[in-house]
Write an enzyme that holds these catalytic residues in place. Structure first.
Site, PDB file in Angstrom:
ATOM      1  N   HIS A 267      38.301  31.845  47.548  1.00  0.00           N
ATOM      2  CA  HIS A 267      39.188  31.125  47.439  1.00  0.00           C
ATOM      3  C   HIS A 267      40.194  30.480  48.211  1.00  0.00           C
ATOM      4  CE1 HIS A 267      36.322  30.756  43.531  1.00  0.00           C
ATOM      5  NE2 HIS A 267      35.841  30.618  44.903  1.00  0.00           N
TER       6      HIS A 267
ATOM      7  N   ALA B  33      41.492  44.125  32.033  1.00  0.00           N
ATOM      8  CA  ALA B  33      41.288  45.044  33.582  1.00  0.00           C
ATOM      9  C   ALA B  33      42.167  46.200  33.714  1.00  0.00           C
ATOM     10  CB  ALA B  33      41.390  44.021  35.022  1.00  0.00           C
TER      11      ALA B  33
HETATM   12  N1  APR Z   1      41.076  41.333  31.514  1.00  0.00           N
HETATM   13  C1  APR Z   1      39.991  41.450  32.289  1.00  0.00           C
HETATM   14  N2  APR Z   1      39.382  39.750  32.888  1.00  0.00           N
HETATM   15  C2  APR Z   1      40.141  38.742  31.610  1.00  0.00           C
HETATM   16  C3  APR Z   1      41.342  39.880  30.902  1.00  0.00           C
HETATM   17  C4  APR Z   1      41.625  40.968  31.509  1.00  0.00           C
HETATM   18  N3  APR Z   1      43.411  41.530  30.044  1.00  0.00           N
HETATM   19  N4  APR Z   1      41.193  38.846  30.085  1.00  0.00           N
HETATM   20  C5  APR Z   1      40.615  37.285  30.392  1.00  0.00           C
HETATM   21  N5  APR Z   1      39.457  38.042  31.179  1.00  0.00           N
HETATM   22  C6  APR Z   1      38.003  37.750  31.476  1.00  0.00           C
HETATM   23  C7  APR Z   1      37.753  36.319  30.994  1.00  0.00           C
HETATM   24  O1  APR Z   1      37.103  36.727  29.606  1.00  0.00           O
HETATM   25  C8  APR Z   1      36.495  35.255  31.464  1.00  0.00           C
HETATM   26  O2  APR Z   1      35.344  36.204  31.624  1.00  0.00           O
HETATM   27  O3  APR Z   1      38.495  36.577  32.596  1.00  0.00           O
HETATM   28  C9  APR Z   1      37.707  36.041  32.784  1.00  0.00           C
HETATM   29  C10 APR Z   1      38.403  34.615  33.375  1.00  0.00           C
HETATM   30  O4  APR Z   1      36.755  33.432  33.600  1.00  0.00           O
HETATM   31  P1  APR Z   1      37.335  32.518  34.268  1.00  0.00           P
HETATM   32  O5  APR Z   1      38.921  31.339  34.023  1.00  0.00           O
HETATM   33  O6  APR Z   1      36.839  31.319  34.566  1.00  0.00           O
HETATM   34  O7  APR Z   1      38.524  32.777  35.877  1.00  0.00           O
HETATM   35  P2  APR Z   1      37.311  32.789  37.011  1.00  0.00           P
HETATM   36  O8  APR Z   1      35.544  33.470  36.668  1.00  0.00           O
HETATM   37  O9  APR Z   1      38.287  33.825  37.982  1.00  0.00           O
HETATM   38  O10 APR Z   1      37.045  31.673  37.759  1.00  0.00           O
HETATM   39  C11 APR Z   1      36.205  31.415  38.817  1.00  0.00           C
HETATM   40  O11 APR Z   1      36.955  29.110  38.781  1.00  0.00           O
HETATM   41  O12 APR Z   1      37.618  27.200  38.426  1.00  0.00           O
HETATM   42  C12 APR Z   1      37.105  28.100  39.628  1.00  0.00           C
HETATM   43  O13 APR Z   1      38.416  28.508  41.808  1.00  0.00           O
HETATM   44  C13 APR Z   1      38.250  28.471  40.612  1.00  0.00           C
HETATM   45  O14 APR Z   1      38.699  30.952  41.018  1.00  0.00           O
HETATM   46  C14 APR Z   1      38.057  29.731  40.101  1.00  0.00           C
HETATM   47  C15 APR Z   1      36.816  30.362  39.703  1.00  0.00           C
END
Ligand code: APR
Length: 252
Positions: free
Chosen positions: A121, A235
């Site tokens: 992205h 993570a």
């Molecule tokens: N360690 C690992 N995972 C974690 C932690 C942590 N400390 N805290 C939260 N999470 C997890 C949550 O449970 C969730 O599954 O991280 C994930 C975050 O999900 P999203 O907020 O949806 O982020 P992401 O999956 O990266 O979104 C993908 O969506 O809006 C678009 O462009 C944006 O790149 C982004 C894409």
């Protein structure tokens, strides 16, 4: 949560794998103080992505898009890599991680020392003029008045991230497919896996015969259908322990 046995299982899988690829999402940077997009306190709780994060809004109502972008920049620009970013950089240096496909736009994998990072992205670290193309570090863009304008031609400026409604850079898409199709192990770290085409990478890896291991405190749409197994923990903490065990196994 997770057990020492699950940490050891993943460490053994990494040591045995001929090619390991990581897919990282916003959860990777939570321990760096950057909020996720979805879930409690997530960015999309505050801003509707289709409105604030869409390229049409940036083009025709930049003052609205830059309200959210300013929030993101203030969270991302001062952020530092956490133990998870450094753990992945160490795995790469040990020759045990082929690449990281990241959905994140914070650039923290690069800062932590990872070399082969595919920014699915784009990233927010630089900002470009939509008229003359002048590119500058985002840290140099004044945010006291928004929307900021190009210092060269006064045109509208855009962070070099992929907005909703924009295509994924072809190079990133191609390289990610190649990595997903050819790996033996995919680590899926901190992503809800609901935004395509990034979210198709674990399915591609699994269909090509790879093990898919999720590191996430919560369950996701991948947990029951795509993952070989999951390690439910943060993570940074989990990856640091996994790399510690990998080094132990390689010594022994
Ligand atoms: N360690 C690992 N995972 C974690 C932690 C942590 N400390 N805290 C939260 N999470 C997890 C949550 O449970 C969730 O599954 O991280 C994930 C975050 O999900 P999203 O907020 O949806 O982020 P992401 O999956 O990266 O979104 C993908 O969506 O809006 C678009 O462009 C944006 O790149 C982004 C894409």
């Amino acid at each position: 949560m997770y057990t020492d046995a699950s940490i050891e299982r993943l460490a053994r899988d990494i040591v045995a794998s001929k090619k390991t690829v990581a897919l990282s999402g916003a959860g990777m940077s939570v321990e760096s103080g950057i909020p996720t997009f979805r879930g409690k306190g997530g960015l999309w709780e505050k801003y509707n992505p289709e409105e604030y994060g869409h390229i049409t809004t940036l083009r025709y109502h930049p003052e609205r898009a830059w309200i959210m972008l300013k929030d993101m920049q203030l969270a991302i620009l001062p952020a530092k890599p956490n133990a998870g970013h450094y753990a992945l950089a160490e795995l790469e240096a040990l020759g045990l991680l082929s690449s990281i496909i990241t959905q994140n736009v914070d650039g923290l994998h690069h800062v932590a020392g990872s070399k082969n990072v595919i920014e699915f992205h784009g990233n927010l670290q630089t900002t470009s003029c939509m008229d003359c193309g002048f590119q500058q570090p985002s840290s140099a863009v004044p945010l006291d008045t928004i929307p900021p304008r190009c210092p060269k031609c006064n045109g509208p400026v855009k962070p070099d991230a992929v907005f909703f409604g924009e295509a994924i850079p072809l190079d990133a898409l191609t390289r990610s497919h190649q990595e997903a199709q050819s790996c033996e192990l995919m680590l899926v770290i901190g992503t809800e896996a609901v935004v395509y085409p990034a979210a198709s990478m674990p399915e591609i890896a699994r269909s090509a015969g790879a093990k898919v291991v999720e590191i996430n405190p919560s369950r996701t749409p991948l947990t029951d259908f795509i993952c070989t197994y999951s390690i439910h923990g943060p993570a940074g903490e989990v990856l640091a322990k996994v790399v510690g065990k990998v080094k132990e196994l390689r010594k022994g």
